[in-house]
Design a protein around this motif. Structure first.
Motif, PDB file in Angstrom:
ATOM      1  N   THR A  41       0.556  -1.057  -0.175  1.00  9.55           N
ATOM      2  CA  THR A  41      -0.435   0.133  -0.259  1.00  9.55           C
ATOM      3  C   THR A  41       0.439   1.632   0.118  1.00  9.55           C
ATOM      4  O   THR A  41      -0.088   2.570   0.363  1.00  9.55           O
ATOM      5  N   GLY A  42       2.019   1.544  -0.149  1.00 12.85           N
ATOM      6  CA  GLY A  42       3.286   2.359   0.184  1.00 12.85           C
ATOM      7  C   GLY A  42       3.506   2.264   1.305  1.00 12.85           C
ATOM      8  O   GLY A  42       2.725   2.584   2.438  1.00 12.85           O
ATOM      9  N   ARG A  43       4.695   3.462   1.280  1.00  7.11           N
ATOM     10  CA  ARG A  43       5.333   3.702   2.378  1.00  7.11           C
ATOM     11  C   ARG A  43       4.988   5.617   2.643  1.00  7.11           C
ATOM     12  O   ARG A  43       6.017   6.317   1.850  1.00  7.11           O
ATOM     13  N   PHE A  44       3.960   5.746   3.194  1.00 11.17           N
ATOM     14  CA  PHE A  44       4.551   7.426   3.370  1.00 11.17           C
ATOM     15  C   PHE A  44       3.496   7.616   5.410  1.00 11.17           C
ATOM     16  O   PHE A  44       3.395   6.701   5.665  1.00 11.17           O
ATOM     17  N   SER A  45       3.238   8.484   5.128  1.00 16.13           N
ATOM     18  CA  SER A  45       2.799   9.055   6.545  1.00 16.13           C
ATOM     19  C   SER A  45       1.525   8.813   6.461  1.00 16.13           C
ATOM     20  O   SER A  45       0.340   9.930   6.492  1.00 16.13           O
ATOM     21  N   HIS A  46       1.052   7.724   6.243  1.00 19.25           N
ATOM     22  CA  HIS A  46      -0.703   7.144   6.963  1.00 19.25           C
ATOM     23  C   HIS A  46      -1.054   7.423   7.971  1.00 19.25           C
ATOM     24  O   HIS A  46      -0.931   7.503   9.064  1.00 19.25           O
ATOM     25  N   GLU A  47      -1.940   8.781   7.772  1.00 21.30           N
ATOM     26  CA  GLU A  47      -4.019   8.853   8.634  1.00 21.30           C
ATOM     27  C   GLU A  47      -3.824   7.559   9.258  1.00 21.30           C
ATOM     28  O   GLU A  47      -4.555   7.422   9.941  1.00 21.30           O
ATOM     29  N   LEU A  48      -4.902   7.155   7.856  1.00 19.25           N
ATOM     30  CA  LEU A  48      -6.072   5.755   7.686  1.00 19.25           C
ATOM     31  C   LEU A  48      -5.316   5.615   6.590  1.00 19.25           C
ATOM     32  O   LEU A  48      -5.449   6.363   5.842  1.00 19.25           O
ATOM     33  N   MET A  49      -6.228   3.960   5.905  1.00 19.90           N
ATOM     34  CA  MET A  49      -6.600   4.054   5.226  1.00 19.90           C
ATOM     35  C   MET A  49      -8.144   2.961   5.335  1.00 19.90           C
ATOM     36  O   MET A  49      -8.599   3.011   5.644  1.00 19.90           O
ATOM     37  N   LYS A  50      -9.185   3.846   3.958  1.00 13.89           N
ATOM     38  CA  LYS A  50     -10.558   3.462   3.569  1.00 13.89           C
ATOM     39  C   LYS A  50     -10.638   2.713   2.602  1.00 13.89           C
ATOM     40  O   LYS A  50     -10.250   3.573   1.592  1.00 13.89           O
ATOM     41  N   VAL A  51     -11.259   1.799   2.953  1.00 19.60           N
ATOM     42  CA  VAL A  51     -11.166   0.780   1.055  1.00 19.60           C
ATOM     43  C   VAL A  51     -13.284   1.258   1.026  1.00 19.60           C
ATOM     44  O   VAL A  51     -13.816   1.186   2.139  1.00 19.60           O
ATOM     45  N   MET A  52     -13.219   1.235  -0.298  1.00 21.94           N
ATOM     46  CA  MET A  52     -14.374   1.752  -0.917  1.00 21.94           C
ATOM     47  C   MET A  52     -14.869   0.814  -0.795  1.00 21.94           C
ATOM     48  O   MET A  52     -14.992  -0.422  -0.651  1.00 21.94           O
ATOM     49  N   PRO A  53     -16.584   0.853  -1.544  1.00 22.11           N
ATOM     50  CA  PRO A  53     -17.473  -0.797  -1.259  1.00 22.11           C
ATOM     51  C   PRO A  53     -16.880  -2.077  -2.352  1.00 22.11           C
ATOM     52  O   PRO A  53     -17.539  -3.146  -2.443  1.00 22.11           O
ATOM     53  N   ASP A  54     -16.052  -1.547  -3.507  1.00 20.67           N
ATOM     54  CA  ASP A  54     -16.119  -2.772  -4.376  1.00 20.67           C
ATOM     55  C   ASP A  54     -14.528  -3.730  -3.165  1.00 20.67           C
ATOM     56  O   ASP A  54     -14.463  -4.896  -4.118  1.00 20.67           O
ATOM     57  N   GLU A  55     -14.160  -2.966  -1.792  1.00 15.25           N
ATOM     58  CA  GLU A  55     -13.477  -3.714  -1.767  1.00 15.25           C
ATOM     59  C   GLU A  55     -12.173  -4.004  -2.079  1.00 15.25           C
ATOM     60  O   GLU A  55     -11.069  -5.161  -1.830  1.00 15.25           O
ATOM     61  N   ARG A  56     -11.879  -3.418  -3.246  1.00 18.29           N
ATOM     62  CA  ARG A  56     -10.190  -3.287  -3.568  1.00 18.29           C
ATOM     63  C   ARG A  56      -9.890  -1.992  -3.724  1.00 18.29           C
ATOM     64  O   ARG A  56      -8.546  -1.696  -3.794  1.00 18.29           O
ATOM     65  N   THR A  57     -10.900  -0.488  -3.517  1.00 19.68           N
ATOM     66  CA  THR A  57      -9.505   0.712  -4.261  1.00 19.68           C
ATOM     67  C   THR A  57     -10.178   1.279  -2.469  1.00 19.68           C
ATOM     68  O   THR A  57     -11.009   1.292  -1.725  1.00 19.68           O
ATOM     69  N   ALA A  58      -8.927   2.180  -2.480  1.00 19.71           N
ATOM     70  CA  ALA A  58      -9.084   2.357  -0.783  1.00 19.71           C
ATOM     71  C   ALA A  58      -8.426   3.911  -1.625  1.00 19.71           C
ATOM     72  O   ALA A  58      -6.614   4.104  -2.216  1.00 19.71           O
ATOM     73  N   PHE A  59      -8.285   4.915  -0.399  1.00 17.80           N
ATOM     74  CA  PHE A  59      -8.261   5.868  -0.754  1.00 17.80           C
ATOM     75  C   PHE A  59      -7.361   6.738   0.865  1.00 17.80           C
ATOM     76  O   PHE A  59      -7.762   5.810   1.952  1.00 17.80           O
ATOM     77  N   PHE A  60      -6.096   6.909   1.080  1.00 20.07           N
ATOM     78  CA  PHE A  60      -4.999   7.512   2.087  1.00 20.07           C
ATOM     79  C   PHE A  60      -5.736   9.016   2.813  1.00 20.07           C
ATOM     80  O   PHE A  60      -5.505  10.061   1.758  1.00 20.07           O
ATOM     81  N   GLY A  61      -5.364   9.343   4.022  1.00 18.16           N
ATOM     82  CA  GLY A  61      -4.559  10.365   4.378  1.00 18.16           C
ATOM     83  C   GLY A  61      -2.986   9.719   4.450  1.00 18.16           C
ATOM     84  O   GLY A  61      -2.586   8.559   5.117  1.00 18.16           O
ATOM     85  N   ASP A  62      -2.524  11.258   4.403  1.00 16.79           N
ATOM     86  CA  ASP A  62      -1.375  11.929   4.149  1.00 16.79           C
ATOM     87  C   ASP A  62      -0.788  12.835   5.032  1.00 16.79           C
ATOM     88  O   ASP A  62      -0.974  13.991   4.117  1.00 16.79           O
ATOM     89  N   ASP A  63      -0.122  12.572   6.162  1.00 18.88           N
ATOM     90  CA  ASP A  63      -0.318  13.771   7.386  1.00 18.88           C
ATOM     91  C   ASP A  63       0.975  13.829   7.276  1.00 18.88           C
ATOM     92  O   ASP A  63       1.877  13.529   6.964  1.00 18.88           O
ATOM     93  N   GLY A  64       0.922  15.534   7.662  1.00 21.62           N
ATOM     94  CA  GLY A  64       2.101  16.571   7.034  1.00 21.62           C
ATOM     95  C   GLY A  64       2.573  17.711   5.946  1.00 21.62           C
ATOM     96  O   GLY A  64       0.987  18.315   5.656  1.00 21.62           O
ATOM     97  N   SER A  65       3.689  18.395   5.928  1.00 25.31           N
ATOM     98  CA  SER A  65       3.611  19.060   5.079  1.00 25.31           C
ATOM     99  C   SER A  65       4.256  18.478   3.714  1.00 25.31           C
ATOM    100  O   SER A  65       5.180  17.831   3.454  1.00 25.31           O
TER     101      SER A  65
END
Length: 815
Positions: free
Chosen positions: A275-299
């Protein structure tokens, strides 16, 4: 209560248990159609004004529910505390330790050696709460403990101490839904090299917990600067976790950990490196149970999207990063999103690269100045412009170990600031993203110092909550189809904060009637409501907000202690017929010394927080209670003998909606029938959601349900027997007896003792039995009961079902 209180001598006495047991048989009840909920609207609370309020975690808000038959019911909200992070309730190797105590690779509590005495570290920063759906009939919650603000010596411990999570097994009151921790244990992360700064999290569609690792240590400065925080933090972590600072490796951290709770209550932990390495705030998975978006906290951070190869399997997938094309500046700004493919990987592939001992310099060539073949970028972990070139064959390592750097090199936007919570509105295909502070990289670069300037928005320190529009048929920057129907194509401001030109008397530098620095987000499909928790230094007390997507109404519904961040926000949906809004606070009293507070005594405020909670010493875990159920709905109102024009309709209707009072038949409430002592006791028990601990002591109470309800009222001190073993359940209740019972119930509900008095204001005061005088007067002053036109009370008249409904409903809605 005027004319309607006159006793009807000719009324037939009701069946003894008519109010206690529904007249419908189970079969008939099953055939009855239930109501549905048309809309939900939150009614907000005021900001805290006193020191007591500023120290408390509390709500005075309510929620109004409109049902399909046109009726509206208002539910008062309350805050329920589960435990504090310092409470010694976690079982670990046969020992009780604080819930927020981190454990090392061997499962032992980590010792704070800053002072003598082998004291454990205890986090003051509880964050994410994943309240999972029932597993083998049991309810569990995973809670993050993000970091330790200070060690026992009072020095900063941020980033130096391994983090942790706990698993709480709940007991749930079948009647009220109240939750109590039954068992708390620490989750073992030894198979994945420990846990680094877990911020927010989410519940996956397949009922697992998706955690986070925020503020990933910068591998470049770890390698080149022994005094950098990347090196000192990671080595301190390794020393405390492994007992060996030589095991420090920045590439161990910055991923999404998934926690599965098995049927026997044990846990399985897996870090998803793909899922990648960055400043993960959280991961939210979509209803297709495959797609996801993330928060990347920081400046100077980046928006990422992940598309898994298979449903419910995050071990392999494709990682994308967004290019922002601005279209407007109004209301927080807007733009279109174009997606850049970074690469495809499996967890095993990325882990193999990490385990090879790879370093930053193995992946990139660097230059100190612009140079042909090198890309100029600026991103969070390094903090300044750098010039990079990926070494041959290192594209996959760059994509998944240095995701933000590689994304910027390929042209993705790395100018987002404080990108925090993410949540989903499934029906409308919207994702909501919180930008806590839209400044720095999101402002226009008027000096021309940044390598890119995709985002050019006015500075708004109080931030913006954005909505992303989801759809299918998207192609990436290279023209290749993105295999998802949940790709974000546009982004626009939804809720904006308002910065103040100068602080108010409470030290607020942002408008307290608007969200400031939204962080945690959670959306309720049932309530059509977006919940927002603040992490704002601009509000002295941070709040939780409810924003109705349809009406656009914003309501403040919770206040946490001054200096605290509101965390752990989760709208659960149905849990065995009950709804919850989980909400925590962390680091109480933090940074109050920087506030210009004049409306209250600032020193007294700090002292009160220090004494009642402890400044940055502990955090609180709990939930907002009182939300309506969307599965346990009442039957439609069918009482033809109490129609809408009847004086008792508002009270009977409200109690029927609350499942407190029932009809004698499906369509008859029998408002003129008398009420028995047992029936009135049962009404009060249901109103206060009381549960009996022991058997009823009265021999003449034989019905099982009635016995339990009278026992609960007796234990609470609401009712007494006519003798030590007789209650006389079928005896009609008099007005003075009713006044006494309802005031006893009022004391139980509010904790307020009614004053003793020797007389009342009624003209027939002499006819009131002496032991009932105080209760009658108190009930009159609270307007639970009224006298007649001639000023009399008629204390020994018999109470009707309609009259009882009014008194009980007034008690139900009293504060």
């Amino acid at each position: 209560m005027k004319k309607k209180w006159i006793n009807k001598k000719s009324a037939t006495v009701a069946l003894a248990l008519a109010l206690t047991i529904p007249a419908l048989t189970p079969a008939a009840a099953a055939e009855s159609k239930h109501l549905s909920i048309d809309s939900v609207q939150f009614n907000g609370m005021d900001t805290p004004k006193t020191i007591d309020q500023m120290v408390d975690t509390y709500t005075t808000a309510s929620v109004s529910v409109k049902y399909s038959d046109g009726r509206t019911k208002t539910f008062p909200l309350s805050y329920k505390r589960l435990f504090k992070s310092e409470d010694k309730i976690a079982t670990n190797k046969g020992e009780l330790i604080a819930a927020g105590t981190p454990i090392d690779v061997n499962g032992n509590p980590i010792i704070d050696k800053s002072v003598p005495g082998n004291k454990h570290f205890v986090s003051d920063a509880p964050d994410s709460n994943s309240f999972l759906k029932s597993i083998n009939g049991n309810l569990y919650m995973v809670t993050h403990y993000e970091y330790d603000t200070f060690d026992a010596a009072g020095k900063s411990a941020y980033g130096l101490v391994p983090a942790s999570m706990s698993l709480t097994k709940f007991s749930q009151n079948e009647k009220t839904g109240e939750l109590k921790p039954e068992k708390v244990t620490k989750i073992d992360f030894s198979d994945v090299n420990g846990l680094w700064i877990p911020c927010n999290g989410s519940v996956s569609p397949w009922n697992t917990h998706l955690g986070s690792e925020e503020y990933e240590p910068d591998a470049r400065t770890f390698e080149t600067d022994a005094s950098s925080s990347a090196r000192t933090w990671t080595e301190s972590f390794a020393n405390l976790y492994f007992g060996d600072k030589a095991k420090a490796n920045p590439y161990f951290y910055g991923y999404i950990p998934e926690i599965e709770v098995k049927g026997d209550g044990t846990t399985k932990v897996q870090k998803h490196y793909s899922t990648g390495r960055f400043s993960h705030e959280l991961m939210k998975v979509m209803p297709d149970e495959r797609t996801a978006f993330f928060g990347d906290d920081g400046s100077y951070t980046t928006m990422f999207m992940y598309v898994a190869d298979k449903k419910r399997d995050l071990s392999a997938g494709t990682l994308y990063a967004a290019k922002f094309h601005q279209t407007g500046k109004e209301n927080g700004g807007s733009g279109n999103l174009e997606w850049i493919k970074l690469g495809h990987a499996t967890d095993n592939e990325v882990k193999k690269i990490i385990d090879s001992g790879i370093t930053f310099s193995d992946i990139f060539e660097t230059s100190d100045a612009p140079k042909d073949g090198f890309k100029a970028i600026k991103q969070y972990s390094y903090g300044k412009t750098e010039y990079l070139k990926v070494k041959p064959g290192m594209e996959k390592a760059a994509a998944f170990l240095e995701s933000r750097r590689y994304a910027a090199m390929l042209g993705a936007t790395s100018e987002f600031n404080k990108m925090e919570g993410v949540t989903l509105n499934e029906k409308d295909k919207k994702v909501y993203v919180a930008i806590a502070d839209s400044s720095k990289g999101m402002e226009q670069d008027t000096k021309g110092q940044d390598p890119a300037d995709d985002i050019q928005l006015p500075k708004r320190s109080s931030g913006v909550t954005y909505q992303l529009d989801l759809s299918g048929n998207h192609r990436d920057l290279n023209g290749d189809k993105i295999d998802s129907d949940y790709v974000a194509g546009a982004m626009s401001g939804l809720i904006t904060g308002e910065d103040l030109p100068k602080p108010d008397g409470y030290g607020n530098t942002a408008n307290t009637d608007k969200v400031a620095s939204g962080d945690n987000l959670s959306y309720s499909e049932d309530m059509r409501t977006l919940f927002i928790g603040e992490d704002s230094s601009q509000h002295t007390n941070n709040f939780v907000w409810a924003y109705n997507i349809d009406t656009k109404k914003l309501s403040r519904i919770l206040s946490v202690p001054a200096g605290s961040e509101s965390t752990g926000l989760l709208s659960t949906g149905d849990r065995n017929g009950f709804s919850y809004l989980m909400s925590n606070f962390q680091h109480p009293g933090d940074e109050l010394e920087t506030k210009n507070i004049t409306a209250v005594d600032k020193e007294a405020l700090e002292k009160e927080i220090s004494e009642k909670i402890g400044i940055a010493q502990t955090g609180g875990i709990g939930y907002i209670s009182g939300l309506p159920s969307f599965t346990k709905l009442p039957s439609p109102y069918q009482f033809k003998d109490v129609p809408k024009g009847h004086w008792a309709y508002p009270y009977v209707s409200d109690l029927q909606l609350s499942n407190i009072a029932y009809g004698e038949t499906e369509q008859s409430y029998a408002p003129a029938h008398h009420v028995t002592r047992a029936q009135f006791a049962s009404l009060l028990t249901r109103t206060l959601n009381l549960t009996a601990k022991s058997a009823v002591p009265f021999k003449d109470v034989t019905n099982k349900q009635t016995a339990n309800e009278i026992a609960a009222a007796y234990e609470a001190g609401i009712v007494k027997g006519k003798s030590s073993d007789r209650f006389e359940p079928t005896a009609p209740i008099t007005r003075q007896e009713m006044a006494q019972m309802v005031m006893n119930a009022y004391e139980v509900k509010t904790g307020n003792k009614i004053p003793h008095t020797s007389s009342t204001s009624f003209t027939d005061n002499g006819h009131i039995t002496k032991s009932f005088v105080s209760a009658v007067q108190a009930a009159s002053e609270l307007h639970f009961v009224d006298g007649y036109k001639d000023g009399s009370f008629l204390p020994k008249d018999i109470v009707t079902r309609a009259q009882a409904a009014k008194v009980v409903d007034l008690l139900l809605n009293s504060k």
